[in-house]
Scaffold this motif. Structure first.
Motif, mmCIF file in Angstrom:
data_model
loop_
_atom_site.group_PDB
_atom_site.id
_atom_site.type_symbol
_atom_site.label_atom_id
_atom_site.label_comp_id
_atom_site.label_asym_id
_atom_site.label_seq_id
_atom_site.Cartn_x
_atom_site.Cartn_y
_atom_site.Cartn_z
ATOM 1 N N HIS A 1 43.326 56.655 9.452
ATOM 2 C CA HIS A 1 42.133 57.376 9.018
ATOM 3 C C HIS A 1 42.177 58.793 9.578
ATOM 4 C CE1 HIS A 1 38.030 57.936 7.716
ATOM 5 N NE2 HIS A 1 37.635 58.243 8.932
ATOM 6 N N VAL A 2 41.713 59.767 8.790
ATOM 7 C CA VAL A 2 41.653 61.150 9.248
ATOM 8 C C VAL A 2 40.267 61.720 9.015
ATOM 9 C CG1 VAL A 2 44.117 61.589 8.880
ATOM 10 C CG2 VAL A 2 42.485 62.125 7.061
ATOM 11 N N GLY A 3 39.958 62.750 9.783
ATOM 12 C CA GLY A 3 38.709 63.470 9.625
ATOM 13 C C GLY A 3 38.902 64.909 10.060
ATOM 14 N N ALA B 1 43.298 55.705 14.879
ATOM 15 C CA ALA B 1 44.053 54.453 14.758
ATOM 16 C C ALA B 1 43.136 53.284 15.082
ATOM 17 C CB ALA B 1 45.242 54.449 15.706
ATOM 18 N N TRP B 2 43.268 52.234 14.307
ATOM 19 C CA TRP B 2 42.600 50.974 14.572
ATOM 20 C C TRP B 2 43.688 49.931 14.747
ATOM 21 C CZ3 TRP B 2 40.189 54.400 11.199
ATOM 22 C CH2 TRP B 2 38.885 54.735 11.536
ATOM 23 N N SER C 1 32.749 67.683 19.199
ATOM 24 C CA SER C 1 31.996 66.423 19.330
ATOM 25 C C SER C 1 31.575 65.798 18.014
ATOM 26 C CB SER C 1 30.746 66.659 20.181
ATOM 27 O OG SER C 1 31.093 67.101 21.465
ATOM 28 N N HIS C 2 31.985 66.378 16.878
ATOM 29 C CA HIS C 2 31.575 65.845 15.570
ATOM 30 C C HIS C 2 32.746 65.860 14.598
ATOM 31 C CE1 HIS C 2 27.722 66.977 17.371
ATOM 32 N NE2 HIS C 2 27.214 66.027 16.615
ATOM 33 N N ASP D 1 31.514 59.576 19.569
ATOM 34 C CA ASP D 1 31.136 58.927 20.816
ATOM 35 C C ASP D 1 32.392 58.392 21.506
ATOM 36 O OD1 ASP D 1 31.832 56.561 19.458
ATOM 37 O OD2 ASP D 1 29.749 55.960 19.131
ATOM 38 N N GLU D 2 32.241 57.724 22.605
ATOM 39 C CA GLU D 2 33.404 57.230 23.365
ATOM 40 C C GLU D 2 34.256 56.258 22.556
ATOM 41 O OE1 GLU D 2 34.648 58.528 26.135
ATOM 42 O OE2 GLU D 2 33.017 59.947 25.835
ATOM 43 N N ARG D 3 33.624 55.428 21.745
ATOM 44 C CA ARG D 3 34.382 54.472 20.920
ATOM 45 C C ARG D 3 35.267 55.217 19.922
ATOM 46 N NH1 ARG D 3 33.751 52.050 15.833
ATOM 47 N NH2 ARG D 3 31.883 53.280 15.488
ATOM 48 N N TRP D 4 34.698 56.222 19.250
ATOM 49 C CA TRP D 4 35.486 57.009 18.298
ATOM 50 C C TRP D 4 36.561 57.812 19.017
ATOM 51 C CZ3 TRP D 4 35.812 56.896 13.161
ATOM 52 C CH2 TRP D 4 34.801 56.261 12.452
#
Length: 138
Positions: free
Chosen positions: A95-97, A88-89, A103-104, A121-124
């Motif tokens: 968005h999905v992944g 979420a932004w 970790s990836h 990373d922490e932001r993601w």
């Protein structure tokens, strides 16, 4: 319905890396978006014939309910390779992944203009709001 291992699901998702980004694209090597990557990966392994279409480029609040109607929700701290994560932004899930490991993530990411695999990373990590298991992945 077919089944696939987590390793097979991640391997198939990785085979999409480099596919150019295009809104509502569904063809490996030609064009896909984030939903197209998840659907294309599942279709390639015979896990689904379902598709999501007709969605806009801007958040409309429909992504999370659609994900929850088609996939099995899992706790964020239990998400594993091959699980689908929802980002979420500005409080909008949009968005999905696919996790390749905890970790990836593999995703069709517009700013990169292609399917990529990134470290979370922490932001993601702060933007992940839900995780889901693809039915048929064992």
């Amino acid at each position: 319905m077919s089944t696939a291992s987590r390793e097979e699901f991640v391997k198939e998702a990785r085979s999409w890396i480099g596919t150019p980004y295009q809104h509502q694209g569904r063809i490996k090597g030609v064009a896909c978006d984030c939903i197209g990557l998840v659907i294309g990966t599942a279709r390639a392994l015979g896990l689904t014939d379902y598709d999501i279409d007709g969605y806009g480029k801007r958040p409309d609040g429909n992504l999370r309910p659609v994900m929850e109607s088609q996939l099995e929700s899992v706790p964020l701290d239990a998400a594993q390779a091959a699980d689908v994560v929802l980002f979420a932004w500005a409080s909008h899930p949009l968005h999905v992944g696919i996790l390749s490991d905890p970790s990836h993530v593999i995703h069709a990411y517009l700013p990169n203009r292609r399917v990529v695999e990134n470290i979370i990373d922490e932001r993601w990590r702060a933007q992940i709001v839900a995780a889901y298991h693809m039915p048929g992945v064992v």
